[in-house]
Write a protein that holds these residues in place. Structure first.
Motif, short mmCIF file in Angstrom:
data_model
loop_
_atom_site.label_atom_id
_atom_site.label_comp_id
_atom_site.label_asym_id
_atom_site.label_seq_id
_atom_site.Cartn_x
_atom_site.Cartn_y
_atom_site.Cartn_z
N ALA A 90 0.79 -1.21 -0.06
CA ALA A 90 -0.06 -0.22 0.06
C ALA A 90 0.69 1.26 -0.17
O ALA A 90 0.65 2.16 -0.40
N ASP A 145 1.66 7.79 -6.10
CA ASP A 145 0.89 8.88 -6.51
C ASP A 145 1.35 10.06 -5.83
O ASP A 145 1.38 11.36 -6.37
N LYS A 189 -14.89 1.17 0.52
CA LYS A 189 -14.11 0.69 -0.67
C LYS A 189 -12.65 0.77 0.18
O LYS A 189 -12.19 1.79 0.34
N ARG A 203 -9.50 1.20 -0.03
CA ARG A 203 -8.33 1.90 -0.91
C ARG A 203 -7.53 2.53 -0.08
O ARG A 203 -8.19 3.42 0.82
N SER A 204 -6.28 2.74 -0.14
CA SER A 204 -5.32 3.47 0.57
C SER A 204 -5.82 4.90 0.47
O SER A 204 -6.16 5.44 -0.60
N CYS A 205 -5.63 5.74 1.59
CA CYS A 205 -6.14 7.04 1.60
C CYS A 205 -4.88 7.75 2.50
O CYS A 205 -4.36 7.35 3.18
N VAL A 212 -6.12 5.61 -3.51
CA VAL A 212 -5.14 5.05 -4.45
C VAL A 212 -5.44 3.51 -4.25
O VAL A 212 -5.73 2.72 -3.01
N ASP A 213 -5.60 2.82 -5.34
CA ASP A 213 -5.68 1.39 -5.45
C ASP A 213 -4.15 0.70 -5.15
O ASP A 213 -3.23 1.22 -5.59
N TYR A 214 -4.29 -0.56 -4.42
CA TYR A 214 -3.12 -1.19 -4.57
C TYR A 214 -3.30 -2.89 -4.54
O TYR A 214 -4.69 -3.11 -4.45
N ASN A 215 -2.14 -3.54 -4.48
CA ASN A 215 -2.71 -5.03 -4.60
C ASN A 215 -2.96 -5.54 -3.31
O ASN A 215 -2.09 -6.01 -2.62
N ILE A 216 -4.23 -5.72 -2.84
CA ILE A 216 -4.62 -5.96 -1.55
C ILE A 216 -4.48 -7.39 -1.45
O ILE A 216 -3.91 -8.13 -0.39
N HIS A 257 -9.60 -6.78 2.82
CA HIS A 257 -10.27 -6.97 1.53
C HIS A 257 -11.80 -6.26 2.01
O HIS A 257 -12.18 -5.79 1.28
#
Length: 247
Positions: free
Chosen positions: A15, A22, A191, A193-195, A213-217, A240
């Motif tokens: 993350a 970003d 959701k 997503r990292s913040c 930001v999306d990451y590989n969870i 998740h």
């Protein structure tokens, strides 16, 4: 000037890497880090090392979170007290303490609990929970009067916090701005997503933007499951689905 404010990474290097992609794309000049770097995550040692490498950089300001304090000041009594309230987090804490070496724990121990900095005429205060306590919650539904009590003894214009893993913001009647920056490594938003928070500072005026930001969870969750302490699989599932909050 652009400032990125991150908090609550909780050992999630996947993350953090995505967030910093970003941050770099946004061309941020300075980073504020508000604590909780290691506990109960996939890669606690790697995360602490990452911050240790940046401790003395002029554009990095790093403070201590409540779980950093717990790791650095661990006792069996603390473990038993936490186990009575949150058994999974107690097992994670114990495993983190066993995983980190002396230098890493010493780094966490000596981080400041708060930090004041003035930029372009704006006074910023960095805290983890609130100016009063490192584990005090500032949530979207916290009554404004309560928030005002929490910050009444601070002369900062902008108070930046984390701890709850849920982004939000407040403006007090006497023009103090309080922003919870959310969580990089264990978001509790719908959701997951990292913040982080981006602040654009121009001529003494701040523009605030929570960036998601999306990451590989799944990659991070798989790493966490491999840590094998009791409850690691449940914490991995929670990456998740944050609604599965069973600490």
């Amino acid at each position: 000037m652009k400032i990125a404010v991150i908090s609550d990474i909780h050992g999630n290097k996947d993350a953090l890497d995505a967030v910093f992609e970003d941050i770099n794309a946004q061309e941020c000049d300075m980073i504020f880090a508000l604590g909780d770097y290691a506990m109960a995550g996939p890669q606690p040692s790697d995360l602490v090392n990452w911050f240790m490498e940046r401790e003395n950089k002029k554009n990095f300001k790093i403070i201590q979170g409540n779980t950093d304090y717990m790791i650095a000041n661990y006792t069996e009594k603390l473990y038993e007290e936490l186990k009575a309230k949150a058994p999974i987090m107690a097992e994670a804490l114990k495993n983190d303490v066993e995983t980190l070496n002396f230098l890493q724990k010493d780094f966490l121990k000596n981080l400041p609990s708060q930090y004041n900095i003035e930029l372009d005429g704006v006074k910023f205060l960095l805290v983890h929970g609130s100016p009063r306590k490192n584990n005090e919650d500032i949530l979207p539904d916290t009554p404004l009067k309560e928030v005002e009590k929490m910050v009444e003894n601070s002369n900062a214009d902008v108070i930046l916090c984390g701890h709850t893993h849920i982004p939000c913001g407040f403006q007090t009647e006497n023009k103090k701005t309080i922003v919870n920056v959310g969580s990089v490594g264990r978001p509790f938003t719908e959701k997951p997503r990292s913040c982080y928070l981006k602040i654009t500072l121009v001529n003494g005026q701040c523009v605030f933007e929570h960036r998601f930001v999306d990451y590989n969870i799944e990659k991070a969750a798989s790493r966490l499951r491999r840590r094998k302490f009791s409850g690691a699989d449940k914490l991995a599932d929670m990456l998740h689905n944050p609604e599965l909050r069973h600490f």
